[in-house]
Structure formats: C-alpha cells, structure tokens
Design a protein around this motif. Structure first.
Motif, PDB file in Angstrom:
ATOM      1  N   LEU A   1       0.821  -1.209   0.000  1.00  0.00           N
ATOM      2  CA  LEU A   1       0.000   0.000   0.000  1.00  0.00           C
ATOM      3  C   LEU A   1       0.861   1.266   0.000  1.00  0.00           C
ATOM      4  O   LEU A   1       0.580   2.226  -0.721  1.00  0.00           O
ATOM      5  CB  LEU A   1      -0.934  -0.001   1.217  1.00  0.00           C
ATOM      6  CG  LEU A   1      -1.934   1.151   1.288  1.00  0.00           C
ATOM      7  CD1 LEU A   1      -2.952   1.059   0.170  1.00  0.00           C
ATOM      8  CD2 LEU A   1      -2.643   1.174   2.637  1.00  0.00           C
ATOM      9  N   GLY A   2       1.917   1.269   0.816  1.00  0.00           N
ATOM     10  CA  GLY A   2       2.790   2.446   0.881  1.00  0.00           C
ATOM     11  C   GLY A   2       3.410   2.769  -0.466  1.00  0.00           C
ATOM     12  O   GLY A   2       3.435   3.924  -0.894  1.00  0.00           O
ATOM     13  N   SER A   3       3.905   1.727  -1.151  1.00  0.00           N
ATOM     14  CA  SER A   3       4.502   1.933  -2.483  1.00  0.00           C
ATOM     15  C   SER A   3       3.485   2.481  -3.464  1.00  0.00           C
ATOM     16  O   SER A   3       3.793   3.325  -4.302  1.00  0.00           O
ATOM     17  CB  SER A   3       5.063   0.606  -3.013  1.00  0.00           C
ATOM     18  OG  SER A   3       6.126   0.172  -2.217  1.00  0.00           O
ATOM     19  N   GLN A   4       2.230   1.995  -3.353  1.00  0.00           N
ATOM     20  CA  GLN A   4       1.182   2.450  -4.255  1.00  0.00           C
ATOM     21  C   GLN A   4       0.869   3.927  -4.019  1.00  0.00           C
ATOM     22  O   GLN A   4       0.643   4.689  -4.956  1.00  0.00           O
ATOM     23  CB  GLN A   4      -0.086   1.601  -4.060  1.00  0.00           C
ATOM     24  CG  GLN A   4      -1.062   1.662  -5.205  1.00  0.00           C
ATOM     25  CD  GLN A   4      -0.475   1.140  -6.499  1.00  0.00           C
ATOM     26  OE1 GLN A   4       0.017   0.045  -6.560  1.00  0.00           O
ATOM     27  NE2 GLN A   4      -0.513   1.948  -7.545  1.00  0.00           N
ATOM     28  N   LEU A   5       0.871   4.341  -2.742  1.00  0.00           N
ATOM     29  CA  LEU A   5       0.607   5.752  -2.415  1.00  0.00           C
ATOM     30  C   LEU A   5       1.710   6.661  -2.972  1.00  0.00           C
ATOM     31  O   LEU A   5       1.432   7.752  -3.461  1.00  0.00           O
ATOM     32  CB  LEU A   5       0.498   5.920  -0.889  1.00  0.00           C
ATOM     33  CG  LEU A   5      -0.805   5.415  -0.254  1.00  0.00           C
ATOM     34  CD1 LEU A   5      -0.640   5.238   1.246  1.00  0.00           C
ATOM     35  CD2 LEU A   5      -1.959   6.370  -0.562  1.00  0.00           C
ATOM     36  N   VAL A   6       2.967   6.184  -2.911  1.00  0.00           N
ATOM     37  CA  VAL A   6       4.082   6.955  -3.471  1.00  0.00           C
ATOM     38  C   VAL A   6       3.956   7.027  -4.985  1.00  0.00           C
ATOM     39  O   VAL A   6       4.134   8.073  -5.599  1.00  0.00           O
ATOM     40  CB  VAL A   6       5.437   6.330  -3.062  1.00  0.00           C
ATOM     41  CG1 VAL A   6       6.591   7.010  -3.801  1.00  0.00           C
ATOM     42  CG2 VAL A   6       5.641   6.453  -1.554  1.00  0.00           C
ATOM     43  N   LYS A   7       3.611   5.884  -5.605  1.00  0.00           N
ATOM     44  CA  LYS A   7       3.483   5.818  -7.056  1.00  0.00           C
ATOM     45  C   LYS A   7       2.388   6.759  -7.556  1.00  0.00           C
ATOM     46  O   LYS A   7       2.503   7.378  -8.612  1.00  0.00           O
ATOM     47  CB  LYS A   7       3.168   4.375  -7.470  1.00  0.00           C
ATOM     48  CG  LYS A   7       3.343   4.107  -8.951  1.00  0.00           C
ATOM     49  CD  LYS A   7       3.257   2.619  -9.238  1.00  0.00           C
ATOM     50  CE  LYS A   7       3.555   2.348 -10.702  1.00  0.00           C
ATOM     51  NZ  LYS A   7       3.510   0.911 -11.018  1.00  0.00           N
ATOM     52  N   LEU A   8       1.303   6.873  -6.792  1.00  0.00           N
ATOM     53  CA  LEU A   8       0.195   7.748  -7.178  1.00  0.00           C
ATOM     54  C   LEU A   8       0.474   9.226  -6.864  1.00  0.00           C
ATOM     55  O   LEU A   8      -0.308  10.098  -7.237  1.00  0.00           O
ATOM     56  CB  LEU A   8      -1.091   7.312  -6.465  1.00  0.00           C
ATOM     57  CG  LEU A   8      -1.695   5.968  -6.915  1.00  0.00           C
ATOM     58  CD1 LEU A   8      -2.789   5.523  -5.958  1.00  0.00           C
ATOM     59  CD2 LEU A   8      -2.246   6.075  -8.326  1.00  0.00           C
ATOM     60  N   GLY A   9       1.572   9.478  -6.145  1.00  0.00           N
ATOM     61  CA  GLY A   9       1.936  10.867  -5.837  1.00  0.00           C
ATOM     62  C   GLY A   9       1.250  11.428  -4.606  1.00  0.00           C
ATOM     63  O   GLY A   9       1.319  12.629  -4.336  1.00  0.00           O
ATOM     64  N   HIS A  10       0.597  10.556  -3.813  1.00  0.00           N
ATOM     65  CA  HIS A  10      -0.097  11.035  -2.606  1.00  0.00           C
ATOM     66  C   HIS A  10       0.863  11.185  -1.421  1.00  0.00           C
ATOM     67  O   HIS A  10       0.551  11.861  -0.447  1.00  0.00           O
ATOM     68  CB  HIS A  10      -1.229  10.084  -2.228  1.00  0.00           C
ATOM     69  CG  HIS A  10      -2.265   9.927  -3.304  1.00  0.00           C
ATOM     70  ND1 HIS A  10      -2.580  10.952  -4.173  1.00  0.00           N
ATOM     71  CD2 HIS A  10      -3.048   8.869  -3.660  1.00  0.00           C
ATOM     72  CE1 HIS A  10      -3.512  10.536  -5.018  1.00  0.00           C
ATOM     73  NE2 HIS A  10      -3.806   9.287  -4.724  1.00  0.00           N
ATOM     74  N   LEU A  11       2.020  10.494  -1.491  1.00  0.00           N
ATOM     75  CA  LEU A  11       3.042  10.568  -0.448  1.00  0.00           C
ATOM     76  C   LEU A  11       4.400  10.664  -1.134  1.00  0.00           C
ATOM     77  O   LEU A  11       4.579  10.134  -2.224  1.00  0.00           O
ATOM     78  CB  LEU A  11       3.037   9.277   0.390  1.00  0.00           C
ATOM     79  CG  LEU A  11       2.191   9.150   1.653  1.00  0.00           C
ATOM     80  CD1 LEU A  11       2.442   7.790   2.277  1.00  0.00           C
ATOM     81  CD2 LEU A  11       2.493  10.235   2.658  1.00  0.00           C
ATOM     82  N   THR A  12       5.359  11.304  -0.469  1.00  0.00           N
ATOM     83  CA  THR A  12       6.727  11.242  -0.980  1.00  0.00           C
ATOM     84  C   THR A  12       7.420  10.046  -0.327  1.00  0.00           C
ATOM     85  O   THR A  12       6.977   9.535   0.707  1.00  0.00           O
ATOM     86  CB  THR A  12       7.517  12.521  -0.640  1.00  0.00           C
ATOM     87  OG1 THR A  12       7.665  12.612   0.789  1.00  0.00           O
ATOM     88  CG2 THR A  12       6.807  13.759  -1.178  1.00  0.00           C
ATOM     89  N   GLU A  13       8.510   9.602  -0.952  1.00  0.00           N
ATOM     90  CA  GLU A  13       9.289   8.487  -0.386  1.00  0.00           C
ATOM     91  C   GLU A  13       9.753   8.838   1.027  1.00  0.00           C
ATOM     92  O   GLU A  13       9.711   8.007   1.938  1.00  0.00           O
ATOM     93  CB  GLU A  13      10.494   8.217  -1.292  1.00  0.00           C
ATOM     94  CG  GLU A  13      11.266   6.959  -0.965  1.00  0.00           C
ATOM     95  CD  GLU A  13      10.561   5.705  -1.438  1.00  0.00           C
ATOM     96  OE1 GLU A  13      10.775   4.667  -0.807  1.00  0.00           O
ATOM     97  OE2 GLU A  13       9.795   5.768  -2.412  1.00  0.00           O
ATOM     98  N   GLU A  14      10.172  10.096   1.223  1.00  0.00           N
ATOM     99  CA  GLU A  14      10.672  10.541   2.535  1.00  0.00           C
ATOM    100  C   GLU A  14       9.568  10.472   3.596  1.00  0.00           C
ATOM    101  O   GLU A  14       9.800  10.013   4.721  1.00  0.00           O
ATOM    102  CB  GLU A  14      11.219  11.976   2.444  1.00  0.00           C
ATOM    103  CG  GLU A  14      12.520  12.120   1.661  1.00  0.00           C
ATOM    104  CD  GLU A  14      12.309  12.059   0.149  1.00  0.00           C
ATOM    105  OE1 GLU A  14      11.143  12.102  -0.306  1.00  0.00           O
ATOM    106  OE2 GLU A  14      13.317  11.954  -0.576  1.00  0.00           O
ATOM    107  N   GLN A  15       8.359  10.929   3.226  1.00  0.00           N
ATOM    108  CA  GLN A  15       7.242  10.890   4.176  1.00  0.00           C
ATOM    109  C   GLN A  15       6.905   9.457   4.582  1.00  0.00           C
ATOM    110  O   GLN A  15       6.651   9.171   5.755  1.00  0.00           O
ATOM    111  CB  GLN A  15       6.000  11.545   3.555  1.00  0.00           C
ATOM    112  CG  GLN A  15       6.062  13.057   3.471  1.00  0.00           C
ATOM    113  CD  GLN A  15       4.854  13.625   2.733  1.00  0.00           C
ATOM    114  OE1 GLN A  15       4.445  13.097   1.704  1.00  0.00           O
ATOM    115  NE2 GLN A  15       4.296  14.702   3.267  1.00  0.00           N
ATOM    116  N   LEU A  16       6.896   8.548   3.596  1.00  0.00           N
ATOM    117  CA  LEU A  16       6.546   7.155   3.880  1.00  0.00           C
ATOM    118  C   LEU A  16       7.572   6.510   4.803  1.00  0.00           C
ATOM    119  O   LEU A  16       7.207   5.874   5.808  1.00  0.00           O
ATOM    120  CB  LEU A  16       6.447   6.361   2.569  1.00  0.00           C
ATOM    121  CG  LEU A  16       6.204   4.850   2.717  1.00  0.00           C
ATOM    122  CD1 LEU A  16       4.871   4.582   3.402  1.00  0.00           C
ATOM    123  CD2 LEU A  16       6.266   4.156   1.369  1.00  0.00           C
ATOM    124  N   VAL A  17       8.864   6.674   4.472  1.00  0.00           N
ATOM    125  CA  VAL A  17       9.914   6.042   5.274  1.00  0.00           C
ATOM    126  C   VAL A  17       9.936   6.617   6.692  1.00  0.00           C
ATOM    127  O   VAL A  17      10.077   5.881   7.677  1.00  0.00           O
ATOM    128  CB  VAL A  17      11.290   6.207   4.582  1.00  0.00           C
ATOM    129  CG1 VAL A  17      12.417   5.732   5.488  1.00  0.00           C
ATOM    130  CG2 VAL A  17      11.316   5.431   3.270  1.00  0.00           C
TER     131      VAL A  17
END
Length: 567
Positions: A35-51
C-alpha cells in the motif's frame, strides 16, 4: 502491521485523505504491491514521508537507501538471494554490528537468520519497498550476474552442442540441453534483468553465425547480450519448456505463457510467441507486469481539456468510444484506465480481448479463441444476452464486429474499442470503408481518441537543448511561444542507460463527435474537412499535444519529430 492499519494511521496523521487511501487500495488490488509503495506511485506521499512514517510506527530508525553510498564489502555480506527472500539489505558496519535496512522489521526469524549468516549483531533500520528495490538494482550488479552465467556456459563449452542446420534433434537431447544448469541460470537472469530494467518485450533472435537478445526499453529495442550461437536450441527449448510448449515442434509458430514469482511475492507474466525463422526459432516475450500498469488517467498524459472531453465521452450512458493508434501506442492502458474509472458496483462490464493482458477485479474478461469460433463478433453477440452496461471489444477488425458493436452502442450500451488508424479524424473513414453506413457512424460514435507514446527526458541528466525558433515554428508552434520556448534533452547517464530518456508519456488527440462533425459525416466529407472542423472546435492534434510536452520539459524536440506527423 496490516495494510489497513497503515492506511488508517496515514489518514489519522493527515498525511493522506480517505479518498486517496481508497484510490490506492483499489490500485493495490490490481498491482499486488504494498500500500505504501502504491501511495508513493500515485503521488499522494513522498518516499521521505513514507519512510519517516514507517520508522515512527515501528519505533526504529528509518533510512532512504538512495541517499547513501555503502561500502561494497558490507553489501556482499548478504547475498542477493537472501536479500530478495527477507527484503533486507546491509548498508553499514560498526564494529561487530551490521546495519540492515528492512521493509518488515517485525520478521524476527529473518533477523536471526541474518545474524547467523553474517556473524554480526543486526541493527535494524526501516525502509520502503521502493527504496529496497532501488538498492538491489544499484548495490548488486545484475549485469555481472549475466556475465557470470555466460562465463559458466563458456567453461562448460563441451557439454552443450547445437546440431547443424537441417539435421533432426531428438526430443530427449533438447530436454537435456535445456536442463543444463548454466542455461537455466542464463534464462532466469535474463527474465529478471528485463523486469528490473522495465523492459516491455524480450527478443531472442538466432542468425546464421550469431544470436542476440534484445530488450524493448521505452519503446526502443536495445541489445543486451550475444550468447554463443551453439546455445540457440538450448535457450529456446528452455523457454518453450517454461511456457509449456511442444519442444519437438520446430516448424510451426507457437504461443504460450510463463508466470514468474519474484521478490516480494510479485507475479509477472510473459506472453511467449515462438516463430520459426531461417536459422532457428525466434522467441518474443511480452512482459505483463501489473505493478507497472498505470490506471490513473490523470497521470497518463492527457491535457486538461482533452481529459475533460474523454471523461465526458466514457460517462455517457450509451454510444461508442474508440481509441486508435499503432501497435504499442498504449491503447490498452487507456482503455483499462477507462474501465477502472467506470468499474462500479452498479455496472456490469464485459470485455472481449485477444489476449487478456491484465486481470481487473469486478470485470468479466473473455479471452478470444478464433480456432474454436470464439471471435470478437461471437463474444459481442453473447455479451448482449448477458445484460451488459459497458462492453469493451479489444479490436474492431472487420465489418461484422463493427456492425454488432455499433448496434450495441445504439441500443443503450457503452462500447469501448480500438482501431488501427493514424489519427482521430481518419477513424471515421476507416469505419465507412469497412461498410458501415454513414448514418450509423454519425449516430453511434461519441468520441475518438488517437494516441502515441513518446519517451520522457531523463530527469537525472536533463539539459538545455538549443533548438532554433524556425524549427519550432515549422513544427507548428506559434512564433511568440517559439521565441520564449526552453527546450530540453537528455545528455545520457547511467540512470537512463546513456539514452537520455527514461519512461514514456502518452500524446493524445481527443475528438468529440459534435453535431457539426456528425453533419460532415452524413454529408460524406473528407478526413481533412472533418479534421479542420474538429480543430476549429478546440481539438489538439497529436503534434500539438507533443509541442505542449516539449514546452513543459517532459520530452524533446527529436522525440516529437519521431512520433508525430506535421498537421
């Protein structure tokens, strides 16, 4: 932590909205990624925010592996197969402690195994799936693995022989050749390398004195290796065994599928086509990777007005929407995006495809089998007895399919399909040439979309491209815009394989069938007359769409000249 928990926590922390979570969960069901990767891919989260979020959730330090340059000696402490198994990668050593980045730090069995394997205490850091994939591609040299596989084949030169042309080879000998460990390793590494590089197709081509393997990257074929020519039967036989094809039949074309499960439990399918050529069998494999399927139509490349017209077309209760363009221009992705947008609980959607490339939950997809009479026309007739709301026909190839599709569009159904034409206005004449009456075309077709795929300039090596104003004006740009335009190109770097391009974007020509266009169709107007009317009503041609992509720095002048024709 379950995906739902992560999603809920992200919403609770106001990092994403509930709507964005639902969109990501829907896309996740199709792609199979986290799910996290999908949110980054869709542009809803940045990689930095997720990590950073994952680190706080687990109470552990977090790391983005792109930001570091680890010592190769530390990386080698954990082999690539263990990295793929546990989603854990080493990046630093301090005394007797090895720092390891993991996507699931709760896997205590993995931590224990890594401790036993390396002999070091393990200090766990949290990272994301995308960050780990990037590190595997950059910290572990896949090209070296391919070279090692080829070297091992050279070392065992006497073990694999290719019979001279025209001689018969026993099936047992073919199986024995295909089961050689170096051949199996080379085939497996080739398939995995193609996935990692984002290739869309793999070509295995035998010639008289050599053979080569090429990948299609961003629409262009690139040679990746030249295995010894004596291996051609062994390599092809191995691929045919994996695709469950008849290895004894070497005179007729064959089609099959290979399904691989790679790191992270991700399933990737290869559509395999074997064709007998003068010096052996050529194998072409189309890679069907769900995680690369972009179903968000706002990210496909539509301009604002074009997207508005497209959505209006697919949301009409009945009528026909046609997507046109050559093979490999992204028509299927556009149609899948439309189907995904329309896939609601209150709609019955049926598709006739040849082949079915991706499975979409909630959609009734039918694979064509012309050899037993299951053609597009036969499927369409059957669909009409299945109480459909929306019908997708993979391709309109003949009068019969076109006629049934148009009748379905006129009797309260939304019909989506593709045609092979050069632009949107010429689609009208293509239907008329098939034998469809002008009044049927005028009353049934709502919208026609023509599209092409252009390569995007690599962001890592983008630089200014000095293009003369005269060239831009000749391409169709107005003089005032051309005088202010700042064009870009890719210099070429390791990130893009020194091509200057990475990724692709679609160019769209969206033509709504307005009353004025309908009048022209009924009058038997030429393609140019229809095109001029559509442009007068605001349609952007493929070339104009390309010019827009040049101005915003997405692609280069050379790429638009390659993919579009002058208006």
């Amino acid at each position: 932590m379950a995906n739902e928990r992560i999603g809920d926590q992200l919403v609770k922390n106001a990092l994403i909205t509930a709507e964005q979570l639902l969109e990501a969960q829907k896309a996740q069901k199709i792609s199979g990624t986290r799910l996290g990767s999908q949110l980054v891919k869709l542009g809803h989260l940045t990689e930095e925010q997720l990590v950073d979020f994952l680190g706080k959730q687990y109470g552990l330090p977090s790391i983005i592996l792109k930001d570091i340059s680890p010592d190769p000696e530390f990386v080698k402490l954990i082999p690539i197969n263990i990295v793929q198994k546990y989603h854990a990668i080493p990046f630093e050593r301090t005394g007797s402690t090895l720092k390891v980045a993991m996507t699931d730090p709760t896997n205590i069995f993995a931590v224990d195994d890594l401790k036993f394997l390396t002999g070091y205490s393990i200090d766990v850091h949290v990272t994301s799936e995308e960050s780990l994939k990037w590190a595997m591609d950059h910290f572990y040299d896949q090209a070296a693995s391919l070279d090692d596989a080829l070297s091992s084949i050279e070392d065992e030169q006497g073990n694999v022989e290719v019979a001279s042309e025209g001689s018969d080879i026993a099936v047992g000998d073919l199986e024995k050749e295909a089961d050689q460990a170096p051949v199996i390793k080379l085939v497996n590494l080739t398939l995995v390398d193609a996935i990692k590089k984002g290739a869309s197709d793999i070509h295995v081509e035998p010639y008289e004195k050599y053979m080569r393997i090429r990948f299609r990257l961003d629409g262009m074929l690139q040679e990746v290796m030249k295995p010894p020519v004596r291996l051609k039967n062994a390599l092809v036989s191995r691929l045919k065994i994996m695709a469950k094809l008849d290895i004894a039949e070497r005179r007729l074309p064959q089609d099959g599928r290979i399904k691989l499960r790679i790191q992270g439990g991700k399933d990737v399918e290869f559509r395999v086509s074997v064709l007998p050529t003068l010096f052996g069998e050529k194998v072409v494999m189309r890679i069907l990777d769900k995680s690369n399927l972009q179903l968000d139509m706002t990210k496909l490349g539509f301009e604002e007005e074009a997207l508005k017209n497209f959505k209006e077309g697919i949301y009409k209760p009945w009528g026909m929407v046609l997507v046109t363009g050559p093979t490999g221009s992204g028509k299927t992705t556009t149609l899948y995006s439309a189907i995904s947008e329309l896939n609601k609980i209150d709609s019955n959607i049926s598709t006739a495809e040849d082949p079915v490339e991706f499975n979409i939950p909630g959609v009734n997809q039918v694979q064509m089998h012309e050899e037993i009479g299951l053609t597009f026309a036969a499927a369409l007739r059957s669909f009409l007895r299945q109480d459909p709301d929306i019908i997708l026909v993979g391709e309109i190839r003949d009068f019969e399919t076109a006629e049934i599709g148009i009748k379905a569009a006129l009797t309260g159904h939304l019909v989506l399909s593709t045609l092979h034409t050069n632009d949107a206005p010429s689609t009208i004449n293509r239907l008329l040439n098939m034998g469809i009456e002008p009044f049927l075309v005028a009353s049934s077709v709502n919208l026609i979309v023509a599209q092409r795929l252009a390569r995007k300039v690599c962001t890592a090596c983008r630089e200014r491209d000095d293009i003369s104003i005269e060239t831009l004006i000749q391409m169709g740009m107005d003089p005032e815009t051309a005088s202010k335009a700042e064009c870009t190109r890719g210099r070429g770097c390791p990130a893009c394989g020194n091509t200057g391009f990475k990724g692709r974007v679609a160019l769209y020509e969206v033509m709504p069938i307005t009353d004025a266009v309908r009048e022209l169709v009924l009058m038997g107007a030429s393609t140019n007359e229809i095109k001029n009317e559509a442009i007068g009503q605001g349609m952007k041609t493929l070339r104009q769409s390309g010019l827009t992509k040049i101005l915003d720095g997405t692609t280069s002048v050379s790429e638009i000249l390659r993919t579009t024709m002058a208006d």
